[in-house]
Design a protein around this motif. Structure first.
Motif, short mmCIF file in Angstrom:
data_model
loop_
_atom_site.label_atom_id
_atom_site.label_comp_id
_atom_site.label_asym_id
_atom_site.label_seq_id
_atom_site.Cartn_x
_atom_site.Cartn_y
_atom_site.Cartn_z
N PHE A 125 -7.06 1.91 3.83
CA PHE A 125 -5.90 2.88 2.77
C PHE A 125 -6.46 4.57 3.68
O PHE A 125 -7.99 3.99 3.58
CB PHE A 125 -5.97 2.44 1.90
CG PHE A 125 -4.47 1.55 1.33
CD1 PHE A 125 -3.34 1.93 1.89
CD2 PHE A 125 -4.94 0.25 2.01
CE1 PHE A 125 -2.13 0.81 1.44
CE2 PHE A 125 -4.26 -0.83 1.80
CZ PHE A 125 -2.66 -0.55 1.22
N TYR A 126 -6.03 5.25 3.34
CA TYR A 126 -7.09 7.02 2.88
C TYR A 126 -6.19 7.29 1.38
O TYR A 126 -4.77 6.86 1.63
CB TYR A 126 -7.28 7.56 4.39
CG TYR A 126 -7.41 9.18 3.81
CD1 TYR A 126 -8.32 8.95 3.39
CD2 TYR A 126 -6.57 9.67 3.47
CE1 TYR A 126 -9.31 10.51 3.29
CE2 TYR A 126 -6.84 11.23 3.59
CZ TYR A 126 -8.32 11.36 2.54
OH TYR A 126 -8.51 12.22 2.34
N LEU A 174 2.37 1.06 -5.13
CA LEU A 174 2.31 -0.34 -4.57
C LEU A 174 2.15 -0.89 -4.59
O LEU A 174 2.51 -2.48 -4.29
CB LEU A 174 0.10 -0.09 -4.22
CG LEU A 174 -0.65 0.49 -3.38
CD1 LEU A 174 -2.36 0.96 -3.80
CD2 LEU A 174 -0.83 0.93 -1.67
N GLN A 175 2.61 -1.02 -6.15
CA GLN A 175 2.58 -1.76 -6.56
C GLN A 175 4.64 -2.72 -6.05
O GLN A 175 5.05 -3.97 -6.62
CB GLN A 175 2.99 -1.77 -8.30
CG GLN A 175 3.79 -3.49 -9.26
CD GLN A 175 1.91 -4.29 -9.47
OE1 GLN A 175 0.78 -4.92 -9.01
NE2 GLN A 175 3.04 -5.32 -8.46
N GLN A 176 5.29 -1.64 -6.09
CA GLN A 176 6.61 -2.24 -6.06
C GLN A 176 6.33 -2.19 -4.46
O GLN A 176 8.01 -3.08 -3.75
CB GLN A 176 7.68 -0.79 -6.33
CG GLN A 176 7.19 0.83 -5.20
CD GLN A 176 8.00 0.03 -3.72
OE1 GLN A 176 8.71 -0.66 -3.85
NE2 GLN A 176 7.78 1.54 -2.66
N ALA A 177 6.15 -1.37 -3.49
CA ALA A 177 6.32 -2.46 -2.44
C ALA A 177 5.44 -4.36 -2.47
O ALA A 177 6.16 -4.83 -1.71
CB ALA A 177 5.13 -1.84 -1.74
N PHE A 178 4.92 -4.72 -3.00
CA PHE A 178 3.63 -5.42 -3.22
C PHE A 178 5.24 -6.51 -3.92
O PHE A 178 5.39 -7.86 -3.65
CB PHE A 178 2.76 -6.22 -4.02
CG PHE A 178 1.36 -5.35 -3.18
CD1 PHE A 178 0.78 -6.68 -1.90
CD2 PHE A 178 0.94 -4.60 -3.46
CE1 PHE A 178 -0.05 -6.19 -1.50
CE2 PHE A 178 -0.91 -4.85 -3.18
CZ PHE A 178 -1.54 -5.46 -2.40
N GLU A 220 -3.72 14.04 2.44
CA GLU A 220 -2.30 13.07 2.46
C GLU A 220 -2.92 11.52 2.60
O GLU A 220 -3.00 11.03 3.57
CB GLU A 220 -0.47 12.88 3.73
CG GLU A 220 -1.40 12.61 4.70
CD GLU A 220 -2.95 13.65 5.67
OE1 GLU A 220 -3.19 14.98 5.00
OE2 GLU A 220 -2.58 13.89 7.20
N SER A 221 -2.12 10.47 1.81
CA SER A 221 -2.24 8.89 1.49
C SER A 221 -1.77 8.86 2.64
O SER A 221 -0.66 9.23 2.78
CB SER A 221 -2.59 8.70 0.85
OG SER A 221 -3.67 9.20 -0.83
N LEU A 222 -2.65 7.44 3.17
CA LEU A 222 -2.44 7.05 4.71
C LEU A 222 -2.67 5.71 4.54
O LEU A 222 -3.13 4.96 4.50
CB LEU A 222 -2.46 7.81 5.84
CG LEU A 222 -3.17 8.83 6.57
CD1 LEU A 222 -4.16 9.02 7.30
CD2 LEU A 222 -1.73 9.29 6.25
N PHE A 243 2.09 6.48 1.28
CA PHE A 243 1.60 6.91 2.69
C PHE A 243 2.52 6.72 3.37
O PHE A 243 3.30 6.13 3.58
CB PHE A 243 0.39 4.91 1.85
CG PHE A 243 0.19 4.88 0.78
CD1 PHE A 243 -0.92 5.18 0.58
CD2 PHE A 243 0.58 4.16 -0.42
CE1 PHE A 243 -1.62 4.88 -0.37
CE2 PHE A 243 0.28 4.04 -1.31
CZ PHE A 243 -0.98 3.89 -1.74
N LEU A 244 1.90 7.68 4.09
CA LEU A 244 2.24 7.75 5.48
C LEU A 244 1.69 6.97 6.26
O LEU A 244 0.08 6.57 6.51
CB LEU A 244 2.23 9.25 6.29
CG LEU A 244 2.21 10.68 5.00
CD1 LEU A 244 1.79 11.72 5.91
CD2 LEU A 244 3.49 10.14 4.96
#
Ligand SMILES: *Cc1c(COP(=O)(O)O)cnc(C)c1O
Length: 389
Positions: free
Chosen positions: A365-366, A379-383, A338-340, A328-329
């Motif tokens: 989130f976009y 997202l999972q690895q960041a959590f 692009e996802s943000l 995510f940028l």
């Protein structure tokens, strides 16, 4: 008219340019006339002719025809940014002494226009809870001329009942205007509910490729021509022919992009809703949404933008989450491929010590066009990383 006809053919008079499939960029500021009579005719109705590109340009005109048809309005004009379109819609409907009723928490520069700019010219406003038609009714004064809506709002995604707002405004002889950037004309057509003026930041979905800043205003022929003469020609905030051509290209895939973004966002919102480090997901099409029934009534889809509230104790943990996100940028805006992620923690601990009133636990989130499972894994690895802190 069929959506496929609008996106692929409407406005494109190919016999005028060698049957080219992609329209040309008519990169000319000026247009010449063969006779004095032609000159007189053109300047008698600048809106409908080609005299000078601040007034009209053939490439820009193709775009305007498509946009009007998409919003089911009689006419459309385009501007050099969404803010220019919003400013024209508002300024053209007020004079000194008038009052505007506006939903609370509209787009930040809409808010600043009402708060910082218009009071200098004697125009006042009231921000209201747009979820309550009674609150809107109570805010109306004899001098109120305009009701400004944004449904859903683009941070907490609250809706207004468009049909009820249009009826209320009509009873009071007021005009209604809505910022429809969030839904795009693919998922919501406010004119069908009786709203008078629809504006867009076309920078977001309509162009959709994060490479043009553009504004759109759709309304009846009478309103559009009035704003064209009083604001577009005079304040001069036009869109260039080159940028118009890029937006025409963006529109070819608008329907595809909207559905892809919606489906992926739905999947990711569901994942986040079940996640133990998320307190709440604000996405109008989730069954848990307070306004689910209204959303289903007036919207055909949601698109890819939503917010969450983190269930995380300290800002440092949240910071680690944002630093670990790789797919995510970290950026404002939305609506591209692009996802943000827009973390409001980013407006806290600012240089100079000013902090945003928006809580740091709120994250927008976009979801763009990538594979949703690929984004969920990120997202999972960041959590997971935040748990170790
Ligand atoms: C981005 C945005 C705007 C402003 O549009 P610009 O094209 O950046 O001027 C207005 N409203 C909403 C909801 C937006 O997201």
């Amino acid at each position: 008219m069929h959506l496929s006809e609008i996106l692929n053919h409407l406005g494109e008079e190919r016999e005028n340019y060698f049957q080219a499939v992609a329209p040309p960029v008519i990169q000319s500021s000026n247009f010449a006339f063969e006779t004095l009579d032609d000159f007189r005719q053109a300047f008698a109705d600048e809106y409908a002719s080609h005299c000078y590109t601040r007034g009209n340009n053939p490439t820009v005109e193709i775009l305007c025809k498509k946009l009007a048809a998409l919003e089911k309005s009689e006419a459309a004009i385009v501007f050099g940014s969404g803010c220019a379109a919003i400013a024209a819609a508002i300024l053209s409907n007020v004079k000194a002494g008038d009052h505007i009723v506006c939903v609370d928490a509209p787009y930040s520069w809409t808010k600043r226009l009402l708060r910082q700019f218009l009071p200098r010219f004697g125009v006042t406003h009231t921000f209201v809870n747009g979820k309550s038609i009674d609150a809107i009714r109570e805010a109306i004064r004899p001098e109120t001329t305009l009701l400004f809506l944004e449904s859903p709002t683009s941070l907490t995604f609250e809706l207004q009942d468009l049909a009820a707002c249009a009826e209320l405004a009509r009873e009071h002889g007021m005009l209604t205007c809505i910022d429809n950037s969030y839904c795009s004309p693919i998922f919501q057509n406010p004119i069908e509910f009786g709203i008078d003026i629809v504006v867009h930041s076309g920078t977001k979905y309509l162009n959709g490729h994060s490479d043009v800043v553009v504004g759109v205003l759709c309304a009846s022929q009478e309103i559009v021509e009035r704003i064209y003469h009083s604001h577009l020609l005079m304040l001069g905030g036009i869109l260039s022919p080159h940028d118009a051509n890029l937006v025409i290209r963006g529109l070819r895939t608008l329907e595809l992009r909207m559905h892809r973004s919606h489906d992926s966002a739905m999947k990711i919102a569901n994942f986040l809703q079940r996640h133990q480090q998320v307190e709440r997901v604000m996405f109008p099409f989730l069954k848990s949404s307070h306004q689910y029934n209204l959303a289903k009534k007036q919207m055909r889809g949601c698109g890819g933008l939503f917010s969450i509230r983190l269930k995380i104790e300290c800002i440092e943990q949240a910071e680690l989450f944002f630093e670990r996100l790789e797919r995510f940028l970290l950026a404002v805006s939305w609506g591209g491929h692009e996802s943000l992620v827009l973390p409001f923690a980013g407006f806290h601990k600012m240089p100079g010590g000013v902090s945003s009133p928006i809580p740091w636990k709120l994250v927008r989130f976009y979801i763009g066009l990538e594979d949703p499972d690929w984004l969920i894994a990120d997202l999972q690895q960041a959590f997971d990383a935040t748990i170790s802190l």
